[in-house]
Design a protein around this motif. Structure first.
Motif, short mmCIF file in Angstrom:
data_model
loop_
_atom_site.label_atom_id
_atom_site.label_comp_id
_atom_site.label_asym_id
_atom_site.label_seq_id
_atom_site.Cartn_x
_atom_site.Cartn_y
_atom_site.Cartn_z
N GLU A 98 0.86 -1.19 0.00
CA GLU A 98 0.00 0.00 0.00
C GLU A 98 0.89 1.24 0.00
O GLU A 98 1.72 1.40 0.90
CB GLU A 98 -0.91 0.02 1.23
CG GLU A 98 -1.91 -1.12 1.25
CD GLU A 98 -2.84 -1.04 2.46
OE1 GLU A 98 -3.87 -1.73 2.45
OE2 GLU A 98 -2.52 -0.29 3.42
N LYS A 99 0.70 2.10 -1.00
CA LYS A 99 1.52 3.30 -1.14
C LYS A 99 0.68 4.53 -0.85
O LYS A 99 -0.50 4.60 -1.22
CB LYS A 99 2.06 3.39 -2.57
CG LYS A 99 2.92 4.63 -2.85
CD LYS A 99 3.37 4.66 -4.30
CE LYS A 99 2.22 5.01 -5.23
NZ LYS A 99 2.66 5.20 -6.63
N THR A 100 1.29 5.52 -0.18
CA THR A 100 0.62 6.79 0.07
C THR A 100 1.61 7.95 -0.06
O THR A 100 2.81 7.78 0.16
CB THR A 100 -0.03 6.83 1.47
OG1 THR A 100 -0.74 8.06 1.62
CG2 THR A 100 1.02 6.72 2.57
N THR A 101 1.08 9.09 -0.42
CA THR A 101 1.87 10.33 -0.43
C THR A 101 1.24 11.35 0.52
O THR A 101 1.51 12.54 0.43
CB THR A 101 1.91 10.93 -1.86
OG1 THR A 101 0.56 11.15 -2.31
CG2 THR A 101 2.63 10.00 -2.82
N GLU A 102 0.41 10.87 1.44
CA GLU A 102 -0.39 11.77 2.27
C GLU A 102 -0.06 11.71 3.76
O GLU A 102 -0.83 12.18 4.59
CB GLU A 102 -1.88 11.49 2.03
CG GLU A 102 -2.30 11.76 0.59
CD GLU A 102 -3.76 11.46 0.31
OE1 GLU A 102 -4.52 11.28 1.28
OE2 GLU A 102 -4.14 11.40 -0.88
N ILE A 103 1.08 11.11 4.11
CA ILE A 103 1.58 11.21 5.48
C ILE A 103 2.51 12.42 5.53
O ILE A 103 3.49 12.47 4.77
CB ILE A 103 2.31 9.92 5.91
CG1 ILE A 103 1.34 8.73 5.87
CG2 ILE A 103 2.89 10.08 7.31
CD1 ILE A 103 1.99 7.40 6.21
N PRO A 104 2.23 13.42 6.36
CA PRO A 104 2.89 14.72 6.28
C PRO A 104 4.41 14.72 6.21
O PRO A 104 5.00 15.51 5.49
CB PRO A 104 2.40 15.45 7.55
CG PRO A 104 1.07 14.84 7.83
CD PRO A 104 1.20 13.41 7.43
N ILE A 105 5.10 13.82 6.93
CA ILE A 105 6.57 13.90 6.97
C ILE A 105 7.23 13.10 5.85
O ILE A 105 8.46 13.12 5.74
CB ILE A 105 7.12 13.45 8.34
CG1 ILE A 105 6.97 11.94 8.53
CG2 ILE A 105 6.49 14.23 9.47
CD1 ILE A 105 7.76 11.40 9.71
N PHE A 106 6.43 12.38 5.04
CA PHE A 106 7.01 11.55 3.96
C PHE A 106 6.57 12.06 2.58
O PHE A 106 5.40 12.39 2.38
CB PHE A 106 6.58 10.09 4.11
CG PHE A 106 7.01 9.45 5.40
CD1 PHE A 106 8.36 9.37 5.75
CD2 PHE A 106 6.06 8.94 6.29
CE1 PHE A 106 8.74 8.78 6.94
CE2 PHE A 106 6.44 8.36 7.47
CZ PHE A 106 7.79 8.28 7.81
N LYS A 107 7.51 12.09 1.65
CA LYS A 107 7.15 12.34 0.26
C LYS A 107 6.32 11.17 -0.27
O LYS A 107 5.35 11.34 -1.00
CB LYS A 107 8.41 12.50 -0.60
CG LYS A 107 9.22 13.74 -0.35
CD LYS A 107 10.43 13.78 -1.28
CE LYS A 107 11.28 15.02 -1.06
NZ LYS A 107 12.47 15.02 -1.94
#
Length: 356
Positions: free
Chosen positions: A288-297
């Protein structure tokens, strides 16, 4: 009042009789998507009488399409059908019998005409009569090909031009004997040549891995296929992923590469996309991939499943690209929070699976 009618039945074949509940459920999802595709592919303005198992029964009263129109409709539906299956084979992550054999499903078409009347059942009209029975009996025939268009002489005899399109194979004459109906003559045209028109989608791009991901491991007394189904089936997700208030996702669609869902935690929504990766032979992998955790690109969690002696080891790897400054300042805190949540969720999953 009886009217001369056209009958058109696209019929899906190829699924064997599955025993496992997961395979039964997945085969139903796959067939449902294909039936919807067949219905949406109609360019002849046909009426939908009903969906009959793995087939769609179309009809049209007082109008018989030309052979060119019938064959073009079959071509369009056939190509869309196989493109859908090729796309699913490229994106699928599930190893079950239904999902792994879906790419081998086949499609045939029965085109017939005859006198029929309409009957209304709960406000829905559909044709009935001997001609309707005959059209359905023709689904069982002696045509050698697995994928074809069958046009009865009731269709062929109405044509002012030969039943042929340039570039198509020659029609093959056939005849079968049916109880109470006698001999029925028809022409059939194989469709396998249309595979040249089926576009193959590109394979998904593998995600970049980092050298030292955050890792976690747990053993579960269950097969890896069972654990994989619990991990990937969004309908079951809330039973073990309890730190999420609720999940938003498209129901009726099997989880596959590119599938998206949203986790709602308090007033925060985090979107995820399904990915996978090759971690070696014999392993099942769900990511599962996300770009919506604030500290991670970007952040990707991989669940890597290995089975030995009916025990499945779930190795979880968390790969990430941190953002400058924010990532440096809050990474340890976020890792602690993620690890605690992961540990809790995996223990919930273990308890659920082993209790069953």
């Amino acid at each position: 009042m009886s009217q001369r009618s056209f009958f058109f039945i696209p019929d899906i074949s190829g699924f064997t009789s599955f025993v496992k509940q997961v395979e039964i459920e997945h085969s139903q999802h796959i067939i449902a998507e294909l039936l919807e595709l067949i219905i949406d592919s109609d360019d002849l303005g046909l009426e939908l009488a009903e969906v009959e198992g793995d087939a769609v029964f179309f009809y049209q009263q007082d109008k018989i399409p030309s052979s060119d129109q019938i064959l073009e409709q079959a071509r369009k539906t056939y190509v869309a059908f196989h493109e859908h299956l090729k796309a699913y084979e490229t994106r699928r992550i599930c190893p079950c019998g239904a999902c792994s054999s879906a790419v081998n499903l086949t499609l045939k078409f029965i085109a017939d005409a005859g006198e029929s009347q309409l009957i209304s059942v709960k406000g829905v009209e559909k044709p009935f009569g001997t001609a309707v029975i005959r059209a359905h009996r023709l689904l069982k025939n002696s045509v050698a090909s697995r994928e074809y268009v069958l046009l009865t002489d009731e269709i062929v005899d109405t044509q002012v031009a030969p039943v042929t399109i340039e570039g198509w194979p020659d029609q093959v004459e056939g005849e079968d004997l049916y109880d109470d109906l006698g001999n029925i003559s028809y022409k059939s045209i194989t469709l396998s040549f249309l595979q040249d028109q089926v576009n193959y989608p590109p394979k998904p791009t593998a995600q970049r891995l980092i050298a030292k991901p955050l890792t976690y491991s747990i053993k579960m007394h269950a097969s890896k296929n069972e654990v994989f189904e619990w991990l990937t089936n969004m309908d079951k997700r809330s039973l073990w992923n309890r730190d999420v208030n609720f999940f938003k996702y498209k129901k009726g669609v099997l989880n596959q590469h590119g599938y998206k869902h949203v986790c709602v935690i308090g007033n925060q929504s985090i979107g995820f996309e399904t990915v996978t990766h090759d971690f070696g032979e014999g392993k099942l992998v769900y990511g599962e991939k996300t770009t919506e955790i604030p500290i991670f690109k970007e952040a990707t969690s991989y669940f890597i499943l290995e089975e030995k002696d009916s025990i499945t080891t779930v190795n979880v790897e968390f790969h990430y690209q941190e953002k400058p400054i924010l990532g440096f300042l809050f990474k340890k805190f976020m890792f602690k929070k993620l690890f605690a949540g992961l540990q809790s969720n995996m223990n919930n999953l273990k308890e659920l699976i082993e209790s069953k």
